[in-house]
Design a protein around this motif. Sequence first.
Motif, short mmCIF file in Angstrom:
data_model
loop_
_atom_site.label_atom_id
_atom_site.label_comp_id
_atom_site.label_asym_id
_atom_site.label_seq_id
_atom_site.Cartn_x
_atom_site.Cartn_y
_atom_site.Cartn_z
N ILE A 1 27.88 -14.19 41.06
CA ILE A 1 28.38 -12.82 41.22
C ILE A 1 29.77 -12.76 41.84
O ILE A 1 30.30 -11.67 42.05
CB ILE A 1 27.39 -11.95 42.05
CG1 ILE A 1 27.32 -12.40 43.52
CG2 ILE A 1 25.99 -11.96 41.43
CD1 ILE A 1 26.43 -11.50 44.39
N GLY A 2 30.36 -13.92 42.13
CA GLY A 2 31.72 -13.93 42.68
C GLY A 2 31.74 -13.83 44.20
O GLY A 2 30.75 -13.47 44.84
N LYS A 3 32.92 -14.15 44.74
CA LYS A 3 33.06 -14.26 46.21
C LYS A 3 32.83 -12.92 46.91
O LYS A 3 32.17 -12.87 47.96
CB LYS A 3 34.46 -14.79 46.55
CG LYS A 3 34.74 -14.84 48.02
CD LYS A 3 36.12 -15.40 48.32
CE LYS A 3 36.47 -15.15 49.78
NZ LYS A 3 37.79 -15.67 50.14
N ALA A 4 33.37 -11.83 46.36
CA ALA A 4 33.36 -10.57 47.09
C ALA A 4 31.93 -10.14 47.42
O ALA A 4 31.58 -9.89 48.58
CB ALA A 4 34.08 -9.48 46.28
N LYS A 5 31.09 -10.08 46.39
CA LYS A 5 29.71 -9.62 46.63
C LYS A 5 28.87 -10.68 47.35
O LYS A 5 28.02 -10.35 48.16
CB LYS A 5 29.05 -9.25 45.30
CG LYS A 5 29.16 -7.76 45.02
CD LYS A 5 28.27 -7.34 43.90
CE LYS A 5 28.66 -5.97 43.39
NZ LYS A 5 28.37 -4.91 44.38
N ALA A 6 29.12 -11.96 47.05
CA ALA A 6 28.35 -13.01 47.72
C ALA A 6 28.63 -12.97 49.22
O ALA A 6 27.69 -13.05 50.04
CB ALA A 6 28.69 -14.38 47.14
N MET A 7 29.88 -12.84 49.60
CA MET A 7 30.22 -12.75 51.03
C MET A 7 29.55 -11.53 51.65
O MET A 7 29.00 -11.61 52.76
CB MET A 7 31.74 -12.62 51.20
CG MET A 7 32.48 -13.91 51.05
SD MET A 7 32.16 -15.01 52.45
CE MET A 7 33.39 -16.26 52.14
N ASP A 8 29.61 -10.40 50.95
CA ASP A 8 29.00 -9.16 51.43
C ASP A 8 27.50 -9.39 51.73
O ASP A 8 26.99 -9.08 52.80
CB ASP A 8 29.22 -8.08 50.36
CG ASP A 8 28.69 -6.71 50.73
OD1 ASP A 8 28.04 -6.60 51.77
OD2 ASP A 8 28.92 -5.76 49.96
N LEU A 9 26.80 -10.01 50.77
CA LEU A 9 25.35 -10.21 50.93
C LEU A 9 25.04 -11.25 52.00
O LEU A 9 24.16 -11.06 52.83
CB LEU A 9 24.74 -10.64 49.59
CG LEU A 9 24.69 -9.52 48.55
CD1 LEU A 9 24.51 -10.10 47.15
CD2 LEU A 9 23.54 -8.57 48.85
N VAL A 10 25.78 -12.37 51.98
CA VAL A 10 25.46 -13.49 52.88
C VAL A 10 25.86 -13.16 54.32
O VAL A 10 25.17 -13.55 55.27
CB VAL A 10 26.14 -14.79 52.39
CG1 VAL A 10 26.05 -15.90 53.42
CG2 VAL A 10 25.52 -15.25 51.07
N LEU A 11 26.94 -12.40 54.49
CA LEU A 11 27.40 -12.10 55.86
C LEU A 11 26.69 -10.89 56.48
O LEU A 11 26.53 -10.84 57.70
CB LEU A 11 28.91 -11.87 55.88
CG LEU A 11 29.75 -13.14 55.67
CD1 LEU A 11 31.23 -12.81 55.62
CD2 LEU A 11 29.49 -14.15 56.79
N THR A 12 26.26 -9.95 55.66
CA THR A 12 25.58 -8.77 56.24
C THR A 12 24.06 -8.90 56.14
O THR A 12 23.34 -8.24 56.87
CB THR A 12 25.97 -7.46 55.50
OG1 THR A 12 25.43 -7.50 54.18
CG2 THR A 12 27.48 -7.27 55.45
N GLY A 13 23.57 -9.72 55.20
CA GLY A 13 22.14 -9.86 55.00
C GLY A 13 21.52 -8.68 54.27
O GLY A 13 20.30 -8.57 54.17
N ARG A 14 22.36 -7.79 53.71
CA ARG A 14 21.81 -6.61 53.04
C ARG A 14 21.15 -6.99 51.71
O ARG A 14 21.40 -8.08 51.18
CB ARG A 14 22.91 -5.56 52.78
CG ARG A 14 23.85 -5.88 51.62
CD ARG A 14 24.75 -4.70 51.31
NE ARG A 14 25.73 -5.01 50.26
CZ ARG A 14 25.52 -4.81 48.95
NH1 ARG A 14 24.36 -4.35 48.51
NH2 ARG A 14 26.46 -5.10 48.07
N GLY B 1 18.46 -10.59 47.97
CA GLY B 1 19.29 -10.71 49.16
C GLY B 1 19.19 -12.08 49.78
O GLY B 1 18.29 -12.87 49.47
N GLN B 2 20.18 -12.38 50.62
CA GLN B 2 20.19 -13.63 51.40
C GLN B 2 20.27 -13.21 52.87
O GLN B 2 21.36 -13.23 53.47
CB GLN B 2 21.40 -14.49 50.99
CG GLN B 2 21.42 -14.92 49.53
CD GLN B 2 20.39 -15.96 49.13
OE1 GLN B 2 20.09 -16.13 47.97
NE2 GLN B 2 19.81 -16.67 50.09
#
Length: 259
Positions: free
Chosen positions: A151-164, A129-130
Motif C-alpha cells: 500500500i506504499g509508505k504513506a499509509k503503511a507508516m500511518d497504520l504502523v505508527l498509530t496502530g489504527r 491493522g498493525q
Amino acid sequence: MTDFETIIVERRERVALVTLNRPKALNALNFQVLADLQAAFTEFDRDPAVGAVVITGSAKAFAAGADIKEMAPKTYMDMFLDDAFAGWDRIGCARKPTIAAVAGYALGGGCELAMLCDILIAADTAKFGQPEIGLGIIPGIGGSQRLTRAIGKAKAMDLVLTGRTMDAEEAERAGLVSRIVPADELLDAALTVAATVAGMSLPVAMIAKESVNRAFETTLAEGLRFERRMFHSLFATDDQKEGMAAFVEKRQPANFTHR
Ligand code: CO8
C-alpha cells in the motif's frame, strides 16, 4: 487429511479449505496454530490433488494477531534463540496458490498472515491493522515490509505508527485487497476464485505465482529476464499446446496437467 488441534482442513474438490479454529481467542495465532499451518501446507505442496488453498477465520475475526498471552512473558533470549516466528515463512513459500478470505479483524499477525497469501478477498466487515506499537513491539511476521510494498509508505507508516485499523473499502482503495464481497458471500466467493485457479494447469499456475512474487524480490531487468525464461519454458508443456489449440478450435481446454 490429518486432524489438527487449531485449524480445520477440508477438501472441496481440488481446493483445500483451512479454517482457523480458536474462536474464544479470536483466532489468535499461537505456536500451535503455526505448527498446524506448517504441517498442513507441507501436505498441500506434496499432494497433487490440491490445486489451490483458501485460508479463512470466523465472521468476527480472521485472526486478531499473534497470541499476546503466549508472547507476554518471553524474553529477548527466548525470541532470539527460538526464532519461532520464522516458521511463518513456510506459508509465504507455499508453491500452490493461496487465497485469504478475511472477515472481521485481521490485526497484527492476522494481517500479516493474510498478506502471506497470493490473493486477498475481504468481506465488507473486514478490518486490517498493525496495532503492535500499542503493545510496545513492531510487526514481526513481515508487516512493515509486505504492507509497505502493498500500500506504499504513506499509509503503511500511518497504520504502523498509530496502530489504527483500516476498513475493507480503504484496504481495497489502497491495493491490499483484490475484491470486497458481502460478508455472507465471502466463503463462496473465495472458493469460486480458488476453484477457478485450481482448474488451470497446476505447473502454469505455480510458475505464474512465482513470477509475480519475483517482482518483490528483484530488479525490473532481472524480473523481466526471469519472466521471459519462464514464458519460453512453457512452450515445452502439453498445456500450452492444449490451451492454444482449444482457443483456435473454439472449445474449452481439456486435460490440463493437475499433478
Ligand atoms: N492474543 C491473545 N488473545 C486475544 C488476542 C490476541 N492477539 N486478541 C483477542 N484475544 C482474546 C481476548 O483476550 C479475549 O479473551 P478472554 O475472553 O479470555 O478475555 C477474547 O480473545 C475476545 O477478545 P475481546 O474480549 O478483546 O474482544 P473485543 O470484541 O472486545 O475486541 C479486538 C476485539 C479489538 C480484536 C481485541 O481483542 C484486540 O485488540 N485484540 C488484540 C489485537 C492486537 O493487538 N493484535 C496484535 C497482536 S501482536 C502481533 O500480532 C505481533 C505479530 C508478530 C510477532 C512476531 C514476533 C517475532
